[in-house]
Design an enzyme around this catalytic site. Structure first.
Site, PDB file in Angstrom:
ATOM      1  N   TYR A 261      21.024  -8.941  38.441  1.00  0.00           N
ATOM      2  CA  TYR A 261      21.824  -8.598  37.255  1.00  0.00           C
ATOM      3  C   TYR A 261      23.186  -8.033  37.690  1.00  0.00           C
ATOM      4  CZ  TYR A 261      22.903  -6.329  32.805  1.00  0.00           C
ATOM      5  OH  TYR A 261      23.503  -5.932  31.646  1.00  0.00           O
TER       6      TYR A 261
ATOM      7  N   ARG B 204      15.820  16.685  27.366  1.00  0.00           N
ATOM      8  CA  ARG B 204      16.233  15.965  28.584  1.00  0.00           C
ATOM      9  C   ARG B 204      15.122  15.996  29.630  1.00  0.00           C
ATOM     10  NH1 ARG B 204      19.095  18.349  32.380  1.00  0.00           N
ATOM     11  NH2 ARG B 204      20.282  19.603  30.927  1.00  0.00           N
TER      12      ARG B 204
ATOM     13  N   ASP C 270      12.543  -5.473  39.185  1.00  0.00           N
ATOM     14  CA  ASP C 270      13.058  -5.499  37.806  1.00  0.00           C
ATOM     15  C   ASP C 270      12.297  -6.596  37.062  1.00  0.00           C
ATOM     16  OD1 ASP C 270      14.498  -6.003  35.469  1.00  0.00           O
ATOM     17  OD2 ASP C 270      16.438  -5.554  36.382  1.00  0.00           O
TER      18      ASP C 270
ATOM     19  N   LYS D 223      15.615  -5.269  26.042  1.00  0.00           N
ATOM     20  CA  LYS D 223      15.342  -6.696  25.885  1.00  0.00           C
ATOM     21  C   LYS D 223      13.993  -6.904  25.190  1.00  0.00           C
ATOM     22  CE  LYS D 223      19.222  -6.744  28.176  1.00  0.00           C
ATOM     23  NZ  LYS D 223      19.307  -6.855  29.635  1.00  0.00           N
TER      24      LYS D 223
END
Ligand SMILES: *Cc1c(COP(=O)(O)O)cnc(C)c1O
Length: 411
Positions: free
Chosen positions: A121, A68, A193, A218
């Site tokens: 978005y 992590r 973004d 994407k």
């Protein structure tokens, strides 16, 4: 963590992006000389002795502790994408939304204010407008191409401006340099973004972005088999994000997903070329089809921000929205006629994908908010894939013809 190939490549800064997608970043130090990146599918790392363990926790010795907090496969991905975007560092996340939440919340506290592009978005909209509000951070949604409106929206407690370009659903573009000029000299970070463009088509750092975030789900991965995100920025900002929101909220990437994205990235340049070529052909086909009322694609001369192509962005990209003739039933009929193109949300995959924003990606909006945003019931979004352009067009053509026939019979 420097790879042995680094020493032979003093000229790596000059590499073109097509080379960087394959070679940029730290690389890896596999003891067997593996060409492909080793996958460090491990949750934790053994310390040689107690002193080493405590030194790593104290930050006195570099090295891994627990996945992590950092992982060699993840690190390889982060250094590659950071270099592609032109930043010092990057932090990979479990999803695009994980990256967006981590890179915004790291810089905010209750009482702060943020300014967000009015075209954004859906889940970013929900995060900023609903969740942030619960923690005392207020977001104003502004048309960022209106510099007066942007100027007026800024307050003493404004800490971030967040934008996305191009943006759903009408492929609205924002002039990043103009926004950056308005906020210059203030203690405000500009976050962009860059999901729809990738660093191959647009590098927001050149226009003044402090941080660039991606849904790596994407184009960066490109194969439709991963959800992931990444944020790039200065070493200091990325260390803060890694050390706070990513570490303590835990939306860190799985090493396996990082490995798949490293694999996908190698073909990013050739994929983007094909995506863009195909999108141009599809847009040209759609504009002349009588079943299509309007095509939204920044590559078309009638797009209101067409002038940013060739300056801010190298190409219009591969996402197209179109307004069909007829009504919602007609749009649904059209979607159901497609034979090759899957009906699915997402973008940037090998497969051309099509979806109906009003009932899918933008269904959480109220009908009023949808109307205000121009998301009509006949609007359809196409994420143009890598198939032969002729085959994509043929499928759209047969579905448009079938739905036009139906429309003429019902009208
Ligand atoms: C998909 C997408 C996101 C969210 O990314 P996930 O990986 O689905 O969490 C954010 N921004 C844009 C522009 C997107 O297309």
């Amino acid at each position: 963590m420097t790879a042995h190939h680094d020493k032979n490549n003093n000229n790596k800064k000059q590499w073109q992006l097509a080379t960087k997608v394959i070679h940029a970043g730290s690389g890896h130090d596999d003891p067997h000389g593996a060409l492909a990146s080793p996958l460090y599918q491990t949750s934790t790392f053994k310390f040689a002795d107690a002193d080493q363990g405590s030194a790593r926790f104290a930050g006195e010795e570099a090295g891994y502790i627990y996945s992590r907090l950092g992982n060699p496969t993840t690190h390889e991905l982060e250094t590659r994408v950071a270099e592609l975007e032109g930043y010092e560092a990057a932090a990979a996340a479990a999803t695009g939304m994980g990256a967006i939440a981590a890179c915004t919340m790291a810089f905010l506290r209750a009482g702060d204010h943020i300014v967000v592009s009015d075209a954004i978005y859906g889940c970013s909209f929900a995060l900023f407008s609903e969740l942030f509000e619960r923690f005392g951070v207020h977001a104003d949604f502004v048309d960022l191409n209106d510099t007066d409106a942007l100027q007026q929206s800024l307050q003493d407690n404004t800490r971030l401006v967040f934008l996305e370009t191009p943006a759903n659903p009408h492929l609205k573009l924002v002039d990043i340099a103009a926004v950056s000029q308005v906020i210059a000299g203030r203690d405000i970070r500009l976050i962009v973004d860059n999901t729809f463009m990738t660093p191959l088509l647009q590098q927001p750092k050149q226009q003044g972005a402090d941080l660039v975030v991606h849904s790596a789900t994407k184009f960066l991965n490109g194969h439709g088999d991963v959800v992931a995100g990444i944020v790039c920025g200065s070493a200091e900002d990325i260390a803060l994000i890694k050390g706070t929101t990513l570490k303590d909220m835990g939306a860190t990437i799985s090493p396996h997903d990082a490995w798949l994205i490293l694999r996908g990235l190698k073909t990013l340049d050739v994929r983007m070329q094909r995506h863009c070529e195909n999108a141009e052909k599809v847009a040209d086909f759609l504009v002349q089809h009588p079943g299509v009322r309007k095509v939204y694609y920044p590559g078309l001369a009638d797009h209101p921000h067409h002038h940013l192509i060739g300056t801010q962005m190298k190409h219009a990209g591969a996402v197209i929205a179109l307004e069909l003739e007829g009504d919602e039933a007609q749009a649904r009929y059209f979607l159901n006629q497609l034979q090759m193109i899957p009906l699915a949300v997402s973008l940037g995959d090998a497969e051309t994908l099509i979806q109906h924003p009003a009932s899918m990606t933008h269904s959480p909006y109220t009908p009023e908010a949808r109307q205000k945003a121009g998301i009509t019931d006949t609007l359809v979004r196409i994420a143009v894939g890598l198939e032969a352009a002729d085959d994509i067009i043929a499928d759209l053509q047969q579905a448009l013809t079938a739905s036009q026939q139906r429309w003429q019979q019902t009208a």
